[in-house]
Design an enzyme around this catalytic site. Structure first.
Site, mmCIF file in Angstrom:
data_model
loop_
_atom_site.group_PDB
_atom_site.id
_atom_site.type_symbol
_atom_site.label_atom_id
_atom_site.label_comp_id
_atom_site.label_asym_id
_atom_site.label_seq_id
_atom_site.Cartn_x
_atom_site.Cartn_y
_atom_site.Cartn_z
ATOM 1 N N ASN A 160 -55.888 -2.647 30.498
ATOM 2 C CA ASN A 160 -56.901 -1.625 30.230
ATOM 3 C C ASN A 160 -58.270 -2.219 29.913
ATOM 4 O OD1 ASN A 160 -56.814 -2.492 27.577
ATOM 5 N ND2 ASN A 160 -55.562 -0.791 26.840
ATOM 6 N N ASP A 183 -57.235 -3.503 21.603
ATOM 7 C CA ASP A 183 -56.857 -2.115 21.887
ATOM 8 C C ASP A 183 -55.810 -1.597 20.902
ATOM 9 O OD1 ASP A 183 -54.576 -3.461 22.811
ATOM 10 O OD2 ASP A 183 -55.371 -3.546 24.858
ATOM 11 N N ASP A 348 -68.948 8.368 8.861
ATOM 12 C CA ASP A 348 -70.065 7.464 9.128
ATOM 13 C C ASP A 348 -71.397 8.087 8.696
ATOM 14 O OD1 ASP A 348 -70.962 5.039 10.507
ATOM 15 O OD2 ASP A 348 -71.847 6.404 11.974
ATOM 16 N N GLU A 377 -69.884 7.260 3.976
ATOM 17 C CA GLU A 377 -70.696 6.049 3.947
ATOM 18 C C GLU A 377 -72.118 6.418 3.532
ATOM 19 O OE1 GLU A 377 -72.371 2.586 6.964
ATOM 20 O OE2 GLU A 377 -72.303 4.654 7.589
HETATM 21 CA CA CA Z 1 -57.027 -4.453 26.358
#
Ligand code: CA
Length: 638
Positions: A160, A183, A348, A377
């Site tokens: 991927n 990942d 965030d 945050e």
């Molecule tokens: Ca990967």
């Protein structure tokens, strides 16, 4: 920007397409059906939520001009807002407690020459909840959170790394701002390691689609709110990660972004309604003046520039003061909580959003999930500012109006680093006095135990670098953050002394690859192969200390008591009626002799104590000697 003043022609054109689709479909000549061109956000909902309302944004060419209808027991359409862009229609549904799970048939009709015709059909799933609201439990001070930059931790699936059609192609580990290939599969395969380190909660940076031309690895430039970035994996892999964590009695924390999107989001060309994005052309970047929410003298212009300016040029600002944008974002968080069975949300750039959105967002989530944990945050070094966002226990709103339980303790982070690195001064402004006085500011917080404490994160130099690569200071920081009130958060790699000293402040290098996460890595921190003895010692010490911490109720919910520093000797205690923990830091350049009697407020005559994490019994009837530049943690059992 595009303009849409040609609606009539588009609709006529679509009517023709609609007819030809239906004809072709009837004859079975091709596989297109209407449901393939109609999409809805959120992609599904649930019956039995505490709030019965659902905002459904349906997207298809020309759908704004249609009449929506629904026949489904227990569900009705309350109101409809046609999109300002012709390809959107917004439905407000009411899902009563009588509704059963199933596929709701939504129809979108259009009339031509007085005759109604079906333009689109959408079979919309409302599901049974997999768990009631009370099932959801957020993180608390008994947890230890590990923050991971998913692109930089482990590449579980090299297939991927490159995804056809996406704007940024391929991986290049030599470039700090390129994708490196980490990942979801990589994290899932390494959960055993994270568990063995003593972490109990995983906070990966955002993993939703960031189809940006560059620097897409960090995840904060979202281009699709309901699509997992395929370079991280699939939705099913994300769900499996959550399931695997739960099986290990660990929690998953979602990194949410309310304030902005990536510039390549389709809304930049086609916003559902006018005013969806704070366009601000000519482009205005936020003034980053986070105090405007609380400052009694702040100008309206400064408030507007703060909350409506773009975070950076590549991340446009969502108009959170728009009620439909607010509904969308709140439902988005609920959808991910419900889908991933989350154990918390880290939000965030908290203060960059409109305060009305923040208030509604946090209170709505806490209403739906009373046991959830939300941490914002707010990168302020001033506890007066950070504390304004924290709600009181029992959901009483914060002075700033919301129900946010936790904020990142940036004041403590800078206080710790400064205290450990700056020379002491007679005016108590530096050295251990700084640490002592930083904690004294806790009187301003509604609930200091809920603050999230940390030595570093993905936006600042590695803590080892901030401490000038001084291992003795690292042990002090690890001991301090493991004992002090609050929820400790560690950034992956701290345990092996990850450093950003060669390029201070460079985000791409701060978010470094975890050694061993890639096939062929010469060093493997998962197995210890190739680590230096200093790294191995730190890794095993931290693991042992965090496992020890998991068994200390005094640290999880006890009170705090500390003693005024004496020539860089600082002692802090955590106490419940039954258990007590003491942290002693000697930051002076000479060995110190410590008498138990000086700490009898905590020891209450007890002289047999155990040294953490090994549990070695120490008889404190004799004075304890603390070598120069060392710290120890002691537990006192009843
Ligand atoms: Ca990967």
């Amino acid at each position: 920007m595009f303009k849409y003043n040609n609606n009539k022609n588009i609709i006529l054109f679509l009517l023709c397409i609609g007819v030809s689709y239906a004809t072709a479909h009837d004859k079975g000549k091709h596989r297109h059906s209407h449901s393939e061109v109609v999409t809805a956000e959120p992609p599904n909902w649930w019956v039995g939520m505490r709030q019965p309302y659902l905002q459904l944004i349906v997207e298809a060419p020309g759908i704004a001009a249609t009449q929506a209808s629904l026949t489904y027991p227990g569900v009705r359409i309350d109101s409809v807002i046609p999109g300002d862009h012709p390809d959107y229609i917004i439905l407000h549904l009411h899902i009563t407690s009588e509704a059963n799970p199933g596929q709701m048939p939504l129809k979108f009709m259009i009339s031509s020459k007085g005759k109604p015709g079906l333009l689109y059909e959408l079979s919309y799933p409302i599901k049974a909840r997999t768990a009631p609201s009370d099932f959801f439990r957020g993180f608390d001070a008994s947890d230890v959170v590990c923050l991971i930059t998913p692109d930089r931790f482990a590449n579980g699936n090299p297939k991927n790394d490159r995804v056809e059609g996406m704007r940024e192609q391929g991986v290049d580990r030599s470039r700090p701002y390129a994708r490196h290939g980490g990942d979801i599969q990589g994290m899932t395969e390494r959960l055993g390691y994270l568990k063995s380190m003593g972490f109990t909660a995983l906070w990966p940076q955002p993993m939703l689609e960031n189809d940006m031309p560059e620097a897409s690895y960090h995840g904060y430039a979202i281009t699709h709110h309901y699509r997992v970035d395929p370079r991280f994996g699939s939705l099913n892999e994300y769900i499996a990660l959550s399931d695997s964590l739960r099986a290990l009695n660990m929690k998953l924390i979602f990194d949410g972004v309310l304030n902005h999107i990536g510039r390549e989001h389709r809304w930049m060309k086609a916003p559902p309604l006018n005013g969806w994005i704070n366009q601000n052309f000519p482009l205005e970047i936020s003034n980053h003046r986070r105090t405007v929410h609380h400052d009694p003298y702040a100008s309206r212009g400064d408030y507007s520039r703060m909350t409506r300016g773009w975070f950076v040029e590549s991340m446009p600002d969502l108009n959170g003061s728009h009620p439909e944008v607010a509904r969308y974002l709140i439902q988005h968080s609920i959808w991910w909580i419900e889908t991933l069975r989350l154990g918390g949300i880290r939000q965030d750039t908290y203060s960059y959003s409109d305060s009305s959105l923040l208030s509604e967002w946090s209170c709505r989530i806490m209403e739906e999930y009373p046991g959830m944990s939300l941490v914002g945050e707010e990168w302020s070094l001033n506890p007066l500012i950070t504390s304004r966002w924290q709600a009181q226990p029992g959901l009483k709103r914060a002075p700033a109006g919301g129900c946010l339980g936790s904020v990142m303790d940036f004041p403590l982070q800078v206080g710790l680093v400064s205290a450990l690195t700056a020379p002491a001064r007679p005016d108590f402004s530096e050295g251990m006095a700084r640490l002592y006085e930083t904690l004294a500011n806790d009187f301003i917080y509604q609930n200091p135990r809920k603050l999230m404490v940390f030595g570093d994160n993905h936006d600042m130099d590695r803590i080892f670098t901030q401490l000038n690569e001084d291992t003795a200071l690292m042990y002090m920081a690890i001991n301090y953050l493991s004992v002090v009130r609050g929820v400790p958060q560690w950034y992956y790699g701290t345990e092996i002394l990850a450093s950003s000293s060669h390029a201070r402040g460079h985000h791409g290098y701060i978010r470094s690859d975890f050694p061993g996460g890639w096939k062929g890595d010469t060093v493997d921190a998962f197995t210890g192969a190739g680590l230096s003895p200093v790294q191995k010692r730190m890794q095993s010490y931290m693991s042992a200390l965090l496992h020890w911490r998991a068994r200390q109720p005094a640290i999880h919910y006890g009170g705090t008591l500390h003693f005024a520093p004496n020539d860089e000797l600082y002692v802090m205690a955590r106490t419940t009626d039954r258990s007590r923990v003491l942290l002693l830091i000697n930051r002076s350049n000479r060995a110190r002799t410590v008498q138990a009697a000086d700490y009898d407020e905590v020891l209450r005559g007890q002289r047999l104590v155990q040294r953490a994490p090994e549990g070695v019994v120490v008889d404190w009837n004799d004075p304890l000697t603390l070598p120069a530049m060392t710290s120890i943690v002691l537990s006192v059992d009843p």
